[in-house]
Design an enzyme around this catalytic site. Sequence first.
Site, PDB file in Angstrom:
ATOM      1  N   THR A  13       0.804  -1.293   0.135  1.00 39.17           N
ATOM      2  CA  THR A  13      -0.013  -0.054  -0.011  1.00 39.17           C
ATOM      3  C   THR A  13       0.858   1.001   0.019  1.00 39.17           C
ATOM      4  O   THR A  13       2.100   1.179   0.420  1.00 39.17           O
ATOM      5  CB  THR A  13      -0.911  -0.022   1.236  1.00 39.17           C
ATOM      6  N   GLY A  15       2.365   2.342  -2.548  1.00 41.41           N
ATOM      7  CA  GLY A  15       3.486   2.083  -3.350  1.00 41.41           C
ATOM      8  C   GLY A  15       3.811   2.972  -4.604  1.00 41.41           C
ATOM      9  O   GLY A  15       4.686   2.408  -5.435  1.00 41.41           O
ATOM     10  N   GLY A  18       7.900   7.318  -2.921  1.00 39.14           N
ATOM     11  CA  GLY A  18       8.729   7.337  -1.807  1.00 39.14           C
ATOM     12  C   GLY A  18       8.942   5.888  -1.199  1.00 39.14           C
ATOM     13  O   GLY A  18       9.458   4.829  -2.284  1.00 39.14           O
ATOM     14  N   ILE A  19       8.996   5.687   0.061  1.00 41.58           N
ATOM     15  CA  ILE A  19       9.482   4.262   0.676  1.00 41.58           C
ATOM     16  C   ILE A  19       8.663   3.128  -0.088  1.00 41.58           C
ATOM     17  O   ILE A  19       9.137   2.080  -0.391  1.00 41.58           O
ATOM     18  CB  ILE A  19       9.210   4.345   2.103  1.00 41.58           C
ATOM     19  N   GLY A  20       7.286   3.137  -0.047  1.00 41.09           N
ATOM     20  CA  GLY A  20       6.375   2.162  -0.760  1.00 41.09           C
ATOM     21  C   GLY A  20       7.049   1.830  -2.164  1.00 41.09           C
ATOM     22  O   GLY A  20       6.794   0.564  -2.455  1.00 41.09           O
ATOM     23  N   TYR A 157       1.326  12.335  13.854  1.00 39.70           N
ATOM     24  CA  TYR A 157       2.038  11.802  13.282  1.00 39.70           C
ATOM     25  C   TYR A 157       2.581  10.701  14.044  1.00 39.70           C
ATOM     26  O   TYR A 157       2.503   9.489  13.988  1.00 39.70           O
ATOM     27  CB  TYR A 157       2.990  12.328  12.534  1.00 39.70           C
TER      28      TYR A 157
END
Length: 259
Positions: A13, A15, A18-20, A157
């Site tokens: 998810t 995706g 960035g990191i995904g 956050y």
Amino acid sequence: MFNSLQGRSAVVTGGSKGIGKGIAATFAAAGVDVVITGRNQADVDAAVAELSGKSGTVTGVAADVTSPEDCRRVVATAVERHGALDIVCANAGIFPSGRIEDLTPEDIEEVIGVNFKGTVYIVQAALSALTDSGHGRIVVTSSITGPFTGYPGWSHYGASKAAQLGFIRTAAMELAPKNITINAVLPGNIITEGLVDMGQEYMDQMTAAVPAGRLGTVADIGNAALFFATDEAGYITGQSLVVDGGQILPESQAAIAEQ
């Protein structure tokens, strides 16, 4: 050293960026067939095009993890396309800034909705398929912010990221009889579009706070997530792995200067 993950099926998810996207790239390079999600179809399509040509396939579906119905649709799509679902990377997250005195109920709900509830919803949606897999793996993208550190403007956050860790500990016990593991990766400052948007001054400050002397890459997080997805990590569950170049270790900035 590790058994191949070739032919396994995964959902990542968040995706499309960035990191995904980095996690999806790492899994696809290892031969995993991946379905990525994002809220914007154009972003999903762009990421799929960028990640093409790897050992594993990468396809996408536009979805909002705050919707349980969307999460069920994502899982059904992965099972339809790949015949099964073995791995879920609950990565979707947002990090808007807001001082405590300025936070509205809507601000708080948005962050908790995506970061925490979205994690729970995609796990719920995937339980049946992961059980059928016989070696289900769930990897949650948390953060050092909240569980270990704080930063002004990110109280909501940080709370959402700490909540994820509380969730995985009990989830690990409930899911163990189903041969499903659930673990979390806790990134430090990773070079992504979002970090770059925060400006060079912020990036320089964060780099100076890291004993390793550099910011992390999305591949650093992808590799950690990939480890948790392996057969060899099958006896590890309910755990969190900090990937931050040592950022949480120094007692003060002076400690880094003494290296």
